[in-house]
Design a protein around this motif. Sequence first.
Motif, mmCIF file in Angstrom:
data_model
loop_
_atom_site.group_PDB
_atom_site.id
_atom_site.type_symbol
_atom_site.label_atom_id
_atom_site.label_comp_id
_atom_site.label_asym_id
_atom_site.label_seq_id
_atom_site.Cartn_x
_atom_site.Cartn_y
_atom_site.Cartn_z
ATOM 1 N N ASN A 188 0.827 -1.204 0.000
ATOM 2 C CA ASN A 188 0.000 0.000 0.000
ATOM 3 C C ASN A 188 0.859 1.250 0.000
ATOM 4 O OD1 ASN A 188 -2.557 -1.143 -0.068
ATOM 5 N ND2 ASN A 188 -2.537 -1.534 2.125
ATOM 6 N N ALA A 189 2.108 1.126 -0.420
ATOM 7 C CA ALA A 189 3.027 2.255 -0.452
ATOM 8 C C ALA A 189 3.034 2.861 -1.855
ATOM 9 C CB ALA A 189 4.426 1.808 -0.063
ATOM 10 N N TYR A 190 3.084 4.190 -1.890
ATOM 11 C CA TYR A 190 3.053 4.917 -3.151
ATOM 12 C C TYR A 190 4.166 5.957 -3.181
ATOM 13 C CZ TYR A 190 -1.445 2.804 -4.098
ATOM 14 O OH TYR A 190 -2.444 1.895 -4.348
ATOM 15 N N LEU A 191 4.843 6.041 -4.326
ATOM 16 C CA LEU A 191 5.845 7.071 -4.560
ATOM 17 C C LEU A 191 5.110 8.294 -5.085
ATOM 18 C CD1 LEU A 191 8.900 7.899 -4.949
ATOM 19 C CD2 LEU A 191 8.579 7.189 -7.323
ATOM 20 N N VAL A 232 10.673 14.040 -7.398
ATOM 21 C CA VAL A 232 10.074 12.982 -6.594
ATOM 22 C C VAL A 232 9.922 13.528 -5.189
ATOM 23 C CG1 VAL A 232 10.476 10.701 -5.593
ATOM 24 C CG2 VAL A 232 10.972 11.109 -8.005
ATOM 25 N N SER A 233 8.760 13.304 -4.579
ATOM 26 C CA SER A 233 8.473 13.892 -3.273
ATOM 27 C C SER A 233 8.739 12.955 -2.110
ATOM 28 C CB SER A 233 7.009 14.340 -3.191
ATOM 29 O OG SER A 233 6.675 15.179 -4.251
ATOM 30 N N ASP A 234 7.999 11.845 -2.042
ATOM 31 C CA ASP A 234 7.976 11.056 -0.824
ATOM 32 C C ASP A 234 7.399 9.676 -1.115
ATOM 33 O OD1 ASP A 234 8.214 10.584 1.889
ATOM 34 O OD2 ASP A 234 6.697 12.037 2.493
ATOM 35 N N ILE A 235 7.457 8.820 -0.122
ATOM 36 C CA ILE A 235 6.738 7.548 -0.150
ATOM 37 C C ILE A 235 5.635 7.674 0.899
ATOM 38 C CG2 ILE A 235 6.829 5.062 0.309
ATOM 39 C CD1 ILE A 235 8.572 5.508 -1.996
ATOM 40 N N ILE A 236 4.401 7.385 0.505
ATOM 41 C CA ILE A 236 3.296 7.459 1.459
ATOM 42 C C ILE A 236 2.611 6.099 1.554
ATOM 43 C CG2 ILE A 236 2.881 9.930 1.145
ATOM 44 C CD1 ILE A 236 0.494 9.216 -0.678
ATOM 45 N N GLU A 237 2.074 5.810 2.718
ATOM 46 C CA GLU A 237 1.261 4.613 2.928
ATOM 47 C C GLU A 237 -0.190 5.037 2.753
ATOM 48 O OE1 GLU A 237 1.748 1.276 3.918
ATOM 49 O OE2 GLU A 237 3.873 1.547 3.488
ATOM 50 N N LYS A 287 -8.713 6.131 0.695
ATOM 51 C CA LYS A 287 -8.813 6.354 -0.746
ATOM 52 C C LYS A 287 -10.148 7.005 -1.062
ATOM 53 C CE LYS A 287 -5.917 2.396 -1.921
ATOM 54 N NZ LYS A 287 -5.893 1.076 -2.581
ATOM 55 N N GLN A 288 -10.097 8.091 -1.813
ATOM 56 C CA GLN A 288 -11.312 8.804 -2.205
ATOM 57 C C GLN A 288 -11.545 8.578 -3.688
ATOM 58 O OE1 GLN A 288 -10.780 12.916 -1.162
ATOM 59 N NE2 GLN A 288 -10.083 12.436 0.899
ATOM 60 N N SER A 289 -12.706 8.065 -4.013
ATOM 61 C CA SER A 289 -12.997 7.845 -5.429
ATOM 62 C C SER A 289 -13.300 9.182 -6.092
ATOM 63 C CB SER A 289 -14.163 6.874 -5.606
ATOM 64 O OG SER A 289 -15.333 7.431 -5.058
ATOM 65 N N ILE A 290 -13.092 9.214 -7.378
ATOM 66 C CA ILE A 290 -13.347 10.413 -8.173
ATOM 67 C C ILE A 290 -14.364 10.020 -9.225
ATOM 68 C CG2 ILE A 290 -12.331 12.134 -9.708
ATOM 69 C CD1 ILE A 290 -9.663 11.595 -8.370
ATOM 70 N N ALA A 291 -15.377 10.829 -9.393
ATOM 71 C CA ALA A 291 -16.394 10.524 -10.398
ATOM 72 C C ALA A 291 -15.732 10.344 -11.753
ATOM 73 C CB ALA A 291 -17.431 11.640 -10.455
ATOM 74 N N SER A 292 -16.109 9.294 -12.454
ATOM 75 C CA SER A 292 -15.447 8.970 -13.724
ATOM 76 C C SER A 292 -15.574 10.083 -14.751
ATOM 77 C CB SER A 292 -15.989 7.665 -14.290
ATOM 78 O OG SER A 292 -17.377 7.777 -14.510
ATOM 79 N N LYS A 328 -5.566 12.485 0.499
ATOM 80 C CA LYS A 328 -4.919 13.677 1.042
ATOM 81 C C LYS A 328 -3.612 13.268 1.693
ATOM 82 C CE LYS A 328 -8.587 16.885 1.516
ATOM 83 N NZ LYS A 328 -9.276 17.861 2.291
ATOM 84 N N ALA A 329 -2.559 13.969 1.355
ATOM 85 C CA ALA A 329 -1.243 13.728 1.947
ATOM 86 C C ALA A 329 -1.201 14.397 3.318
ATOM 87 C CB ALA A 329 -0.155 14.277 1.036
ATOM 88 N N SER A 330 -0.126 14.160 4.047
ATOM 89 C CA SER A 330 0.013 14.717 5.400
ATOM 90 C C SER A 330 -0.018 16.246 5.404
ATOM 91 C CB SER A 330 1.299 14.214 6.048
ATOM 92 O OG SER A 330 2.409 14.564 5.251
ATOM 93 N N ASP A 331 0.376 16.856 4.291
ATOM 94 C CA ASP A 331 0.346 18.317 4.208
ATOM 95 C C ASP A 331 -0.988 18.834 3.675
ATOM 96 O OD1 ASP A 331 0.513 17.582 1.565
ATOM 97 O OD2 ASP A 331 2.348 18.682 1.144
ATOM 98 N N GLU A 332 -2.003 17.945 3.638
ATOM 99 C CA GLU A 332 -3.358 18.258 3.188
ATOM 100 C C GLU A 332 -3.465 18.503 1.686
ATOM 101 O OE1 GLU A 332 -6.263 18.018 5.075
ATOM 102 O OE2 GLU A 332 -4.844 17.098 6.448
ATOM 103 N N LYS A 333 -2.394 18.249 0.946
ATOM 104 C CA LYS A 333 -2.452 18.363 -0.508
ATOM 105 C C LYS A 333 -3.163 17.142 -1.081
ATOM 106 C CE LYS A 333 0.880 20.668 -3.031
ATOM 107 N NZ LYS A 333 2.160 20.713 -3.732
ATOM 108 N N MET A 334 -3.918 17.355 -2.133
ATOM 109 C CA MET A 334 -4.582 16.258 -2.813
ATOM 110 C C MET A 334 -3.577 15.553 -3.722
ATOM 111 S SD MET A 334 -7.378 14.582 -3.167
ATOM 112 C CE MET A 334 -8.527 15.675 -2.378
#
Length: 155
Positions: free
Chosen positions: A6-9, A99-104, A110-115, A127-133
Motif C-alpha cells: 500500500n506504499a506509493y511514490l 520525486v516527493s515522498d513515499i506514502i502509505e 482512498k477517495q474515489s473520483i467521479a469517472s 490527502k497527503a500529510s500536508d493536506e495536498k490532494m
Amino acid sequence: MEEQLNAYLTFQTGDNTFAVSVNNVVEILEYQEPKTRQTTLPYLKGLIEHRDGVVPLIDSGIKFGLSPIEVNEQTCTVVLAVNPNMTDEFHVAIVVDYVSDIIEVQDENKQSIASSYKPGYVAFAVKASDEKMVLAIDVDKVFTDTDIICLKNLQ
C-alpha cells in the motif's frame, strides 16, 4: 506473485502531485538527455539507456494533459514497470519535476473520483500529510495497448 504493497511514490508534475504504487517503480534516476526518435507520440521525449537496454522516456506533463516538464536540477526520471509480474512486462521512464515522498495509503483513506471528472488512469485521490490532494495513477492504464505497441517498436 509478489505481495502488493500500500506504499506509493509521490512526484510533482506542474502544480499537481501524483502517486504511483511502489510495486510499479523499478528505479529513480537523475535526468539524462534522451536520444530523440521520430514518432507521432507527442509525449515521447526519446529513448534513454537503462541497465542492459533502452526505454522510452515520457514527458509526464504532456502525457497527463499538462504543460511540458521544464528540465532543471530537481528534474528526475522514474522507471516504471507496466504489467509488473506478467510475461509481457514493459519498462517505460517518465520525466517528472521532482520525486516527493513515499506514502502509505490505507483503503479507507482512498477517495474515489467521479469517472466524468477523471482520466481512466487515475485510480483514486488521497490527502497527503500536508493536506495536498494526491492523484494515484494506475500505471497499467496510463498507456493504451496501442501506446505500448508503438513504444515497443521504438526500441
